[in-house]
Design a protein around this motif. Structure first.
Motif, PDB file in Angstrom:
ATOM      1  N   ALA A  95      -9.270  -1.337   1.220  1.00 44.92           N
ATOM      2  CA  ALA A  95      -8.350  -2.291   0.582  1.00 44.92           C
ATOM      3  C   ALA A  95      -8.782  -3.729   0.828  1.00 44.92           C
ATOM      4  N   ALA A  96      -9.240  -4.021   2.042  1.00 46.14           N
ATOM      5  CA  ALA A  96      -9.629  -5.394   2.362  1.00 46.14           C
ATOM      6  C   ALA A  96     -10.859  -5.836   1.572  1.00 46.14           C
ATOM      7  N   ARG A  97     -11.760  -4.891   1.312  1.00 39.89           N
ATOM      8  CA  ARG A  97     -12.915  -5.237   0.487  1.00 39.89           C
ATOM      9  C   ARG A  97     -12.490  -5.525  -0.945  1.00 39.89           C
ATOM     10  N   ALA A  98     -11.513  -4.769  -1.444  1.00 36.52           N
ATOM     11  CA  ALA A  98     -11.048  -4.969  -2.822  1.00 36.52           C
ATOM     12  C   ALA A  98     -10.139  -6.189  -2.942  1.00 36.52           C
ATOM     13  N   ALA A  99      -9.410  -6.519  -1.865  1.00 34.37           N
ATOM     14  CA  ALA A  99      -8.458  -7.634  -1.898  1.00 34.37           C
ATOM     15  C   ALA A  99      -8.638  -8.478  -0.637  1.00 34.37           C
TER      16      ALA A  99
END
Length: 424
Positions: A284-288
Motif C-alpha cells: 500500500a505504501a508503494r502505491a500511496a
C-alpha cells in the motif's frame, strides 16, 4: 435454434461477471417447470454454463425463461424448447414477466412444511423452503427492482422482496445461510427470511451432480433508506450522527453474537496476522506514498499482535454503510455474501470481527469527507468512537478504537463509491 441469441443475452446483461472476456455457451440445463406448457406462459429456470476459450474457468448463470408457441410469443426470442404436446416453443427472458414472478413465489408458498419440497421426476430438482410468509398470497403485484447489479430483485407489493441469484455458486449461498440462522434465532437486525429456493442438476459425468441456492425471499422493510445515502443526508444537513452510529454498532454486535453462537469459531496466531498486515502495508505504501507518515505507527500496532492468540468467527465480511438499511424499526444489515472478489471458501472462513469494524469506520470517514466543510469533524470522530463503544459493550470486549484523524481522511477521499473502499 443456435445458442448465439442466448449467449448474446447473457454476456450483455449487467449481472454477467465475465465482461471483457471471450465467452462461449458450453451447456444449458433446464430445471423443472414452474408453470407447465399449456399454462401460458410456461415458465422454468435454466442453468447456463459459460466457458472462456483458452481457460479452464467456467461459470453457472441462472435464467428465468417464459415460453409460448412461436405465433403467440412477443419479444426477443433467446432460446427454444420442444414439448411433446405443443411442439416447438419460443423462450424469452422472463425477468419482467409477472407470471414468472408469481411462479417463483409459488414454489416457496407451496412448500408443504417449513422444509417442504417440490421434486420433478427427472434428473433435476427444485426445492422450496419456507420459514414464514403467511401474509403472502399468489397473484401479488410485482415488479423488478431497477437498481440491482449482480443479482435480480423482484418486489411483491409492499410485503416481500425476492433476490434471484444470477451467477450461481455451488453449495450453500452465504446470504441464505446467514439469514436462515439469524431469522431462526430472532435477530431484529436483519430482514426476516421468508424462504428460499435451491436446485440441483446433473453434471457432465454421470456420477457428478451440482446443487446451489437459486433465490431467497425476505420481508420488504417499509420506509427503509440506504444506509450510505441516509448518512450523507444527515451529515449534509448538519445533523449529529453519533447516536445513529451507536445504534448501528449495537446492531452489528448483536449479529456478531449470534454468528459466533451458531457457526464454527477458531483461533489464529497473532504473529502470522502481523506479518500479513506488514506485507500489505509495504504494498500500500508503494502505491500511496501519502501513507509514509503513518507507517511506523501502523507497524507498531501490527507487531503488538505477536505472541497473541486471536479469536475468529463468521463475520459479515464486506461491511460498510452501503450494506445497511435505516428503518423506523432501527438499523438492518443486508448482503451477507462477503467480499465479491474472494472465493466462497475464503468468504465462509472464520475471520476477526475487526474486519467488519474496520469497514464501518472507513465508511464513516468517507461519508464525513462528503459533508460540507462547515460541519466536517477535524479530529477523531465521535461517531466512530460511539460505534466501537457500542460494539465492545455488546460483545463484552474492551476494544481500543477511535475514528480516523482528519489527516487520514484527506488521504482517503478518493475512494467514494457507496462508502466502500479497499479491504484488507
Amino acid at each position: 435454434m443456435s445458442g448465439e441469441p442466448l449467449l448474446d443475452h447473457i454476456t450483455a446483461a449487467r449481472w454477467f461477471g465475465g465482461k471483457g472476456r471471450s465467452a462461449e455457451l458450453i451447456g444449458l440445463t433446464p430445471l423443472g417447470w414452474l408453470r407447465p406448457p399449456g399454462q401460458w406462459p410456461a415458465v422454468r429456470q435454466e442453468i447456463a454454463a459459460i466457458g472462456y476459450p483458452g481457460s479452464t474457468d467456467h461459470d453457472f448463470y441462472q435464467l428465468l425463461i417464459s415460453y409460448r408457441p412461436h405465433d403467440q410469443q412477443s419479444g426477443a426470442v433467446i432460446t427454444e424448447t420442444t414439448d411433446a404436446e405443443h411442439g416447438v416453443l419460443a423462450g424469452v427472458d422472463g425477468t419482467d414477466d409477472p407470471a414468472a414472478h408469481d411462479a417463483l413465489l409459488g414454489l416457496v408458498l407451496d412448500a408443504s412444511s417449513p422444509t417442504g419440497s417440490k421434486t420433478p421426476a427427472d434428473a433435476t430438482s427444485l426445492v422450496g423452503h419456507r420459514l414464514g410468509g403467511d401474509h403472502l398470497t399468489p397473484g401479488l403485484p410485482s415488479r423488478v427492482f431497477g437498481g440491482e447489479q449482480s443479482n435480480t430483485s423482484i418486489l411483491f407489493a409492499h410485503l416481500a422482496i425476492l433476490k434471484m441469484f444470477r451467477r450461481i455458486e455451488l453449495g450453500r449461498n452465504l446470504d441464505v445461510e446467514t439469514h436462515d440462522v439469524l431469522t431462526r434465532t430472532g435477530s431484529d437486525a436483519v430482514a426476516r427470511l421468508i424462504g428460499w429456493i435451491e436446485g440441483s442438476w446433473p453434471g457432465p459425468d454421470p456420477n457428478v451432480s451440482f446443487g446451489a441456492d437459486l433465490a431467497m425471499i425476505t420481508e420488504l422493510l417499509p420506509e427503509a433508506r440506504d444506509g450510505w445515502e441516509y448518512a450523507l443526508a444527515e451529515l449534509r444537513a448538519g445533523q449529529d450522527f453519533t447516536a445513529e452510529a451507536h445504534r448501528l454498532g449495537r446492531a452489528l454486535a448483536g449479529v456478531h453474537d449470534l454468528l459466533r453462537q451458531n457457526f464454527p469459531t477458531s483461533t489464529i496466531d497473532g504473529g502470522e496476522v502481523a506479518a500479513i498486515m506488514n506485507d500489505r502495508l509495504d504494498v500500500a505504501a508503494r502505491a500511496a506514498p501519502q501513507l509514509a507518515p503513518y507507517a511506523e505507527g501502523l507497524r507498531r500496532t501490527f507487531d503488538s499482535l505477536a505472541g497473541r492468540t486471536l479469536e475468529v468467527q463468521r463475520v459479515h465480511g464486506d461491511f460498510h454503510l452501503g450494506q445497511t438499511l435505516h428503518t423506523p424499526r432501527g438499523w438492518k444489515i443486508i448482503d451477507f455474501e462477503g467480499e465479491p472478489a474472494k472465493t466462497l471458501a475464503e468468504r465462509s472462513r472464520p475471520d476477526s470481527v475487526w474486519r467488519d469494524l474496520a469497514g464501518a469506520l472507513r465508511s464513516f470517514d468517507y461519508a464525513a469527507a462528503h459533508s460540507p466543510p462547515a460541519v466536517r469533524p477535524t479530529g477523531p470522530r465521535p461517531a466512530s468512537r460511539r460505534f466501537c463503544r457500542a460494539t465492545s459493550i455488546r460483545t463484552r470486549k474492551r476494544l481500543t478504537c477511535c475514528g480516523p484523524t482528519s489527516r487520514t481522511r484527506r488521504s482517503t477521499r478518493s475512494s467514494t463509491r457507496r462508502g466502500t473502499g479497499p479491504t484488507g
